[in-house]
Design a protein around this motif. Structure first.
Motif, PDB file in Angstrom:
ATOM      1  N   LEU A  96       0.829  -1.205   0.000  1.00 60.00           N
ATOM      2  CA  LEU A  96       0.000   0.000   0.000  1.00 60.00           C
ATOM      3  C   LEU A  96       0.864   1.255   0.000  1.00 60.00           C
ATOM      4  O   LEU A  96       0.601   2.213  -0.735  1.00 60.00           O
ATOM      5  CB  LEU A  96      -0.933  -0.012   1.216  1.00 60.00           C
ATOM      6  CG  LEU A  96      -2.053  -1.061   1.215  1.00 60.00           C
ATOM      7  CD1 LEU A  96      -2.837  -1.004   2.512  1.00 60.00           C
ATOM      8  CD2 LEU A  96      -2.987  -0.849   0.026  1.00 60.00           C
ATOM      9  N   GLU A  97       1.917   1.244   0.850  1.00 61.66           N
ATOM     10  CA  GLU A  97       2.742   2.440   0.965  1.00 61.66           C
ATOM     11  C   GLU A  97       3.588   2.673  -0.282  1.00 61.66           C
ATOM     12  O   GLU A  97       3.970   3.797  -0.574  1.00 61.66           O
ATOM     13  CB  GLU A  97       3.642   2.336   2.206  1.00 61.66           C
ATOM     14  CG  GLU A  97       2.890   2.296   3.532  1.00 61.66           C
ATOM     15  CD  GLU A  97       1.989   3.513   3.725  1.00 61.66           C
ATOM     16  OE1 GLU A  97       2.269   4.582   3.131  1.00 61.66           O
ATOM     17  OE2 GLU A  97       0.982   3.389   4.443  1.00 61.66           O
ATOM     18  N   SER A  98       3.920   1.602  -1.010  1.00 62.88           N
ATOM     19  CA  SER A  98       4.742   1.772  -2.206  1.00 62.88           C
ATOM     20  C   SER A  98       3.909   2.074  -3.445  1.00 62.88           C
ATOM     21  O   SER A  98       4.464   2.378  -4.489  1.00 62.88           O
ATOM     22  CB  SER A  98       5.565   0.491  -2.447  1.00 62.88           C
ATOM     23  OG  SER A  98       4.709  -0.606  -2.724  1.00 62.88           O
ATOM     24  N   ALA A  99       2.594   1.953  -3.306  1.00 60.16           N
ATOM     25  CA  ALA A  99       1.730   2.231  -4.458  1.00 60.16           C
ATOM     26  C   ALA A  99       1.806   3.706  -4.815  1.00 60.16           C
ATOM     27  O   ALA A  99       1.785   4.570  -3.927  1.00 60.16           O
ATOM     28  CB  ALA A  99       0.292   1.825  -4.139  1.00 60.16           C
ATOM     29  N   PRO A 100       1.872   4.059  -6.097  1.00 60.96           N
ATOM     30  CA  PRO A 100       1.951   5.473  -6.494  1.00 60.96           C
ATOM     31  C   PRO A 100       0.630   6.194  -6.312  1.00 60.96           C
ATOM     32  O   PRO A 100       0.603   7.417  -6.281  1.00 60.96           O
ATOM     33  CB  PRO A 100       2.353   5.397  -7.962  1.00 60.96           C
ATOM     34  CG  PRO A 100       1.850   4.066  -8.425  1.00 60.96           C
ATOM     35  CD  PRO A 100       1.975   3.152  -7.252  1.00 60.96           C
ATOM     36  N   ASP A 101      -0.472   5.453  -6.208  1.00 64.51           N
ATOM     37  CA  ASP A 101      -1.795   6.057  -6.066  1.00 64.51           C
ATOM     38  C   ASP A 101      -2.239   6.048  -4.610  1.00 64.51           C
ATOM     39  O   ASP A 101      -1.730   5.287  -3.778  1.00 64.51           O
ATOM     40  CB  ASP A 101      -2.818   5.292  -6.904  1.00 64.51           C
ATOM     41  CG  ASP A 101      -2.536   5.367  -8.384  1.00 64.51           C
ATOM     42  OD1 ASP A 101      -1.941   6.371  -8.812  1.00 64.51           O
ATOM     43  OD2 ASP A 101      -2.885   4.412  -9.098  1.00 64.51           O
ATOM     44  N   ALA A 102      -3.218   6.892  -4.323  1.00 66.23           N
ATOM     45  CA  ALA A 102      -3.877   6.859  -3.012  1.00 66.23           C
ATOM     46  C   ALA A 102      -4.771   5.617  -2.967  1.00 66.23           C
ATOM     47  O   ALA A 102      -5.524   5.353  -3.909  1.00 66.23           O
ATOM     48  CB  ALA A 102      -4.694   8.113  -2.793  1.00 66.23           C
ATOM     49  N   ILE A 103      -4.674   4.848  -1.878  1.00 67.19           N
ATOM     50  CA  ILE A 103      -5.438   3.618  -1.746  1.00 67.19           C
ATOM     51  C   ILE A 103      -6.388   3.755  -0.565  1.00 67.19           C
ATOM     52  O   ILE A 103      -5.986   4.153   0.537  1.00 67.19           O
ATOM     53  CB  ILE A 103      -4.525   2.404  -1.530  1.00 67.19           C
ATOM     54  CG1 ILE A 103      -3.548   2.256  -2.693  1.00 67.19           C
ATOM     55  CG2 ILE A 103      -5.363   1.134  -1.381  1.00 67.19           C
ATOM     56  CD1 ILE A 103      -4.188   1.964  -4.024  1.00 67.19           C
ATOM     57  N   MET A 104      -7.658   3.432  -0.800  1.00 61.78           N
ATOM     58  CA  MET A 104      -8.664   3.368   0.258  1.00 61.78           C
ATOM     59  C   MET A 104      -9.372   2.022   0.187  1.00 61.78           C
ATOM     60  O   MET A 104      -9.639   1.529  -0.910  1.00 61.78           O
ATOM     61  CB  MET A 104      -9.720   4.468   0.096  1.00 61.78           C
ATOM     62  CG  MET A 104      -9.355   5.825   0.603  1.00 61.78           C
ATOM     63  SD  MET A 104     -10.812   6.911   0.535  1.00 61.78           S
ATOM     64  CE  MET A 104     -10.110   8.428   1.150  1.00 61.78           C
ATOM     65  N   ILE A 105      -9.670   1.464   1.351  1.00 58.73           N
ATOM     66  CA  ILE A 105     -10.522   0.279   1.421  1.00 58.73           C
ATOM     67  C   ILE A 105     -11.704   0.639   2.305  1.00 58.73           C
ATOM     68  O   ILE A 105     -11.533   1.077   3.444  1.00 58.73           O
ATOM     69  CB  ILE A 105      -9.765  -0.929   1.992  1.00 58.73           C
ATOM     70  CG1 ILE A 105      -8.648  -1.343   1.027  1.00 58.73           C
ATOM     71  CG2 ILE A 105     -10.707  -2.108   2.236  1.00 58.73           C
ATOM     72  CD1 ILE A 105      -7.811  -2.511   1.500  1.00 58.73           C
ATOM     73  N   ILE A 106     -12.928   0.445   1.743  1.00 55.56           N
ATOM     74  CA  ILE A 106     -14.140   0.818   2.474  1.00 55.56           C
ATOM     75  C   ILE A 106     -15.042  -0.391   2.591  1.00 55.56           C
ATOM     76  O   ILE A 106     -14.971  -1.331   1.802  1.00 55.56           O
ATOM     77  CB  ILE A 106     -14.889   1.966   1.751  1.00 55.56           C
ATOM     78  CG1 ILE A 106     -15.326   1.505   0.358  1.00 55.56           C
ATOM     79  CG2 ILE A 106     -14.007   3.204   1.651  1.00 55.56           C
ATOM     80  CD1 ILE A 106     -16.175   2.520  -0.370  1.00 55.56           C
ATOM     81  N   ASN A 107     -15.894  -0.387   3.631  1.00 56.02           N
ATOM     82  CA  ASN A 107     -16.826  -1.498   3.822  1.00 56.02           C
ATOM     83  C   ASN A 107     -18.139  -1.225   3.104  1.00 56.02           C
ATOM     84  O   ASN A 107     -18.282  -0.235   2.377  1.00 56.02           O
ATOM     85  CB  ASN A 107     -17.039  -1.768   5.311  1.00 56.02           C
ATOM     86  CG  ASN A 107     -17.661  -0.568   6.032  1.00 56.02           C
ATOM     87  OD1 ASN A 107     -18.134   0.378   5.398  1.00 56.02           O
ATOM     88  ND2 ASN A 107     -17.634  -0.602   7.357  1.00 56.02           N
ATOM     89  N   GLU A 108     -19.101  -2.116   3.332  1.00 52.37           N
ATOM     90  CA  GLU A 108     -20.386  -2.023   2.622  1.00 52.37           C
ATOM     91  C   GLU A 108     -21.124  -0.745   2.953  1.00 52.37           C
ATOM     92  O   GLU A 108     -21.846  -0.196   2.115  1.00 52.37           O
ATOM     93  CB  GLU A 108     -21.242  -3.235   2.994  1.00 52.37           C
ATOM     94  CG  GLU A 108     -22.574  -3.287   2.255  1.00 52.37           C
ATOM     95  CD  GLU A 108     -23.382  -4.524   2.629  1.00 52.37           C
ATOM     96  OE1 GLU A 108     -24.493  -4.690   2.100  1.00 52.37           O
ATOM     97  OE2 GLU A 108     -22.881  -5.324   3.447  1.00 52.37           O
ATOM     98  N   GLN A 109     -20.910  -0.233   4.169  1.00 49.93           N
ATOM     99  CA  GLN A 109     -21.619   0.985   4.572  1.00 49.93           C
ATOM    100  C   GLN A 109     -20.935   2.253   4.044  1.00 49.93           C
ATOM    101  O   GLN A 109     -21.437   3.363   4.259  1.00 49.93           O
ATOM    102  CB  GLN A 109     -21.706   1.068   6.107  1.00 49.93           C
ATOM    103  CG  GLN A 109     -22.634   0.033   6.732  1.00 49.93           C
ATOM    104  CD  GLN A 109     -22.060  -1.364   6.702  1.00 49.93           C
ATOM    105  OE1 GLN A 109     -20.852  -1.544   6.835  1.00 49.93           O
ATOM    106  NE2 GLN A 109     -22.923  -2.342   6.495  1.00 49.93           N
ATOM    107  N   GLY A 110     -19.776   2.086   3.389  1.00 49.73           N
ATOM    108  CA  GLY A 110     -19.084   3.243   2.845  1.00 49.73           C
ATOM    109  C   GLY A 110     -18.126   3.881   3.829  1.00 49.73           C
ATOM    110  O   GLY A 110     -17.685   5.011   3.618  1.00 49.73           O
TER     111      GLY A 110
END
Length: 884
Positions: A532-546
């Motif tokens: 995640l930290e080495s990814a060039p993009d912003a990464i978000m993980i969200i649940n079903e409720q958003g």
């Protein structure tokens, strides 16, 4: 061939009668290999009946004897040596037999050889039945022992007794031992053998009777042996003048007969056992044996079943059909109309399973049954034997056992491997077997609390002590994850969970719980964090409720918020109007989830209210049993217009690719991508679109959408690669440059490649003592480390573990970074000119794409630096980066 040079110094008397009565094939020859005498067994074995051989040459009778054998016979005569060998012999009728040969010289006077004794044993049957070697080995060994025949003689006139060397070996006496009639009798076992032997010898002395008896002796070394003694008196003028004969050691054969008798008795006892049901069938399926155990189990008598009924009398047809089908499939036969009696003529059937027997009174009984094939001497199946055990009692407890096993399995799932119990009153500690395994402690060790505590990492010991103290005080055990150092020195992450057990007074009397080895899980989490930290993009993980569950550093930078301001917050507070796309992921049915793909035309809201145009690549992910959505968010402020045109206006793709190529001559390698990877999909899209416009077939139109998606996905992949490279070549701002610790970047890279490092056993060492940090574009530097280190492991040598050395220096402000490995190396004379080219690969590796070094060089040059390489094939490669 075994040769001995030991000579018999005694005269070996010969006599026609003695040789003729020998129980094995023996022949006596003079120096010219002419027959003097031959035993009846010799005549029979060599098919010489009716042929006059006495006085005739052995070589004339058997002209097929080889020159090598003749030379061997002459050597035995010249040197007086004994020969033991196994060789094939071809008879006149063409048959070939394998014979065991025993050749030794006989003497007419002191040191004067008169000729040869040749003794042979036909061992062909033993060789022909090698498949029964295990069964017949003992009998074969006994046969070889029987071939050890010694001669003896007693001269009544001189009262001297002669023993050959073999006889002395049988009696286990020294070579210089002088036998007499008296001391000979002393070897016989007193109670039984001695009276019998004395009587036989007395009869021979007074009546001239020949004899052939077996008796037990006790050798000079106090070993018991059985011998066979054959003797014949020599009578002159009506008076016995001497007795001579042979002695054989038959201990092995005697023992074999005894053991065979014992085995037969044991087998008979087993067969007659009342606790085990045993019956057998012939080749037609009719029962031919039915033991007492079978009578008691099934209620039928042997007389009712033997030679009258088949097992079908008491077997359920459905179980019989299943048995036949299973056996047919096991041996590759057609199950239809299969019969294990007819269709398995030589196969070794051995099947164990549960059967249900139907007793004579109609009741059923469950049995554990083994069905085995019975073979004749030729290895053909002549029936089956069935051994069954009543398992009614076992079945009676089965439900209870299954219930307990289900509970235990549930506990295993809940407790995740190890179990422990600590009785505070008795200070006794119990561990499950799995906990011993986790700690790598021998199961013979009786654990106490200190046993586990001593294995806890010193830095975590205060933590586990605090948890125990809190449990004693609060009567509640809080779970904790600690490091455990096993007895072999391995460090494992272990999650401890437990409960406090109290007595009627509310006092804690026992602690018990589980221990889970979460080392691999922690490694996965660490690797995920690194990814995640080495990814060039912003990464978000969200649940079903958003709700936002996980973010990386790039997310904080993009939205200019701290982790506390982002985590657990609602996604639409930062990305309005995204919920319709999230709902498209179909949380309700994970089996039908699909990749949503790239979502454009969205706006991200920063903390200060600033709007940022973004592009999002999203898709469903299974995470810890829950379906979540992963968002890869990219700031498209600068390239939004160009990318939108590329994606939505396919007619401008080739023009845009040409413009991008012309902007920088260093991107000439993109010609192949723009001319093929972009033009081909565009052409394909035009063709598909023409078909879609011209057809009225709704089914065809619907199928064309799937083809559109395939082409677009391929096009997207090519564009992403192109955009990343172009972005590298593009300008960067001062905001992109920051002071970076080399060691920090290396640590992030190791986390990202943790799995490959463990798998390859790679050793990564670094020396940043002369230059520990640099002001640079962080994403570029992380990408450089990642590409060069992963390349070193990807192209490692199969003959040695990868070793990677990284060194930084600063010479008058000129910062240089070296990456050295011991991998496969590159032939720079052949490939040096295209080392950093796009899509250029130099080794056959499934993951080689030819992009990594190209992007690395592009990133370094965009920051004003240079990169060069030196390499030697099968020695290694060194990449040198000059940042100024």
């Amino acid at each position: 061939m075994e040769k001995t040079t030991k000579k018999s110094k005694s005269k070996i008397p010969y006599h026609k009668i003695f040789i003729e009565q020998a129980p094995t094939a023996i022949a006596m020859f003079d120096k010219n290999m002419c027959y003097i005498a031959a035993s009846n067994c010799w005549i029979k074995d060599y098919k010489l009946q009716g042929i006059e051989i006495i006085g005739h040459s052995h070589y004339d009778i058997f002209p097929e004897i080889t020159q090598g054998s003749k030379e061997l016979h002459q050597e035995c005569i010249d040197k007086g040596i004994d020969v033991f060998d196994e060789i094939p012999f071809t008879y006149k009728d063409g048959t070939v037999k394998l014979l065991s040969w025993n050749i030794h010289a006989w003497y007419v006077g002191k040191n004067e050889i008169g000729g040869l004794f040749i003794h042979t044993i036909d061992i062909t049957p033993n060789k022909e039945y090698e498949l029964k070697k295990a069964r017949t080995k003992e009998i074969f060994e006994q046969t070889k022992e029987t071939a050890k025949i010694g001669t003896w003689e007693e001269n009544l006139s001189t009262q001297k007794v002669y023993w050959s060397t073999m006889v002395k070996k049988i009696y286990e006496v020294s070579d210089n031992y002088i036998p007499t009639l008296t001391n000979t009798l002393n070897f016989y076992e007193t109670d039984q053998s001695l009276p019998q032997v004395s009587f036989i010898i007395n009869e021979a002395l007074h009546k001239g009777s020949s004899f052939d008896y077996e008796a037990e002796i006790i050798t000079a070394k106090h070993n018991r042996k059985w011998i066979r003694v054959v003797g014949k008196p020599e009578i002159i003028d009506g008076k016995v003048t001497r007795i001579f004969g042979i002695i054989q050691d038959i201990s092995a054969a005697k023992s074999a007969r005894t053991q065979l008798s014992q085995a037969h008795a044991q087998l008979k006892a087993i067969y007659n056992s009342e606790s085990i049901s045993i019956f057998s069938t012939d080749s037609t399926g009719v029962i031919n044996h039915f033991n007492k155990g079978a009578e008691l189990l099934l209620g039928y008598s042997a007389s009712e079943m033997e030679h009258k009924e088949s097992p079908m009398t008491f077997l359920p047809m459905d179980e019989v059909n299943k048995f036949r089908r299973d056996i047919a499939l096991q041996y590759g036969k057609n199950p239809d109309n299969f019969s294990h009696y007819k269709d398995l003529p030589v196969e070794n059937v051995n099947d164990t399973r549960e059967w249900t027997y139907i007793r004579k009174d109609g009741l059923t009984v469950p049995v554990q049954c083994t069905v085995s094939s019975v073979k004749d001497d030729l290895g053909k199946n002549i029936g089956f034997i069935v051994v069954s055990t009543d398992i009614s009692d076992l079945k009676a407890y089965q439900n209870e056992i299954l219930a307990k096993n289900q509970l235990l399995n549930f506990a295993e799932q809940m407790t995740m491997i190890g179990h422990w119990q600590w009785n505070l009153a008795s200070e006794s500690v119990k561990w499950s077997k799995n906990l011993y395994t986790i700690a790598e402690v021998d199961t013979s060790v009786q654990p106490v609390f200190d046993t586990f505590f001593s294995l806890v990492h010193p830095e975590d010991q205060p933590l586990i002590a605090e948890v125990v103290d809190d449990a004693m005080r609060d009567k509640k055990f809080e779970s904790v994850t600690i490091r455990l150092i096993t007895t072999t020195g391995k460090t494992r992450m272990v999650h401890i969970a437990g409960v406090a057990v109290t007595n009627n007074q509310g006092e804690v009397v026992e602690l018990m719980g589980t221990a889970q080895d979460v080392t691999e899980l922690k490694m996965v989490e660490k690797k995920l964090k690194g990814l995640l930290e080495s990814a060039p993009d912003a990464i978000m993980i969200i649940n079903e409720q958003g709700t936002i569950q996980i973010i990386n550093k790039q997310t904080e930078t993009l939205f200019q918020c701290s982790p506390e301001e982002l985590l657990k917050e609602f996604i639409e507070d930062f990305i309005p109007n995204i919920l319709p796309f999230i709902k498209a992921a179909k949380f309700s049915n994970s089996n039908n989830t699909r990749q949503i793909g790239v979502v454009e035309e969205l706006i991200g809201l920063r903390k200060n209210g600033e709007e940022v145009p973004i592009s999002i690549n999203m898709g469903p992910v299974e995470w810890e049993g829950e379906l979540v959505i992963s968002l890869a968010i990219r700031d498209i402020t600068k390239q939004k217009s160009a990318e939108r045109k590329i994606i939505k206006a396919k007619e401008n793709l080739e023009v845009l690719a040409h413009k991008l190529t012309e902007q920088n001559r260093q991107l000439a390698d993109f010609t192949h991508i723009t001319s093929h990877n972009l033009r081909s999909p565009v052409s394909n899209l035009n063709s598909l679109l023409d078909i879609y416009k011209t057809t009225d077939d709704e089914v065809l139109k619907e199928s064309l959408f799937g083809k559109f998606e395939t082409v677009i996905n391929q096009l997207t992949l090519t564009l992403n690669t192109l955009i990343e490279a172009l972005k590298t070549k593009g300008p960067h701002t001062d905001e992109d440059v920051e002071e970076i610790e080399f060691e920090e970047v290396l640590s992030i890279t190791k986390d990202l490649l943790a799995g490959e490092i463990l798998k390859s056993g790679a050793s990564i060492t670094s020396d940043f003592s002369k230059c520990s940090k640099i002001k640079y574009h962080k994403i570029y530097l992380e990408s450089i480390f990642l590409n060069l280190i992963s390349n070193s492991m990807k192209y490692r040598s199969k003959s040695r573990k990868p070793e990677i050395e990284i060194k930084a220096t600063d010479l008058n402000g000129n910062i240089k970074l070296e990456f050295r490995d011991n991998g496969l190396g590159i032939d720079l004379e052949q490939h040096g000119h295209k080392l950093f080219g796009l899509n250029k690969v130099f080794h056959r590796h499934p993951d080689a794409k030819g992009v990594g070094l190209f992007l690395t060089k592009s990133q370094i040059e965009s920051m004003g630096g240079t990169i060069s390489a030196s390499s030697k094939v099968d020695v290694g490669t060194t990449f040198t980066i000059n940042f100024n």
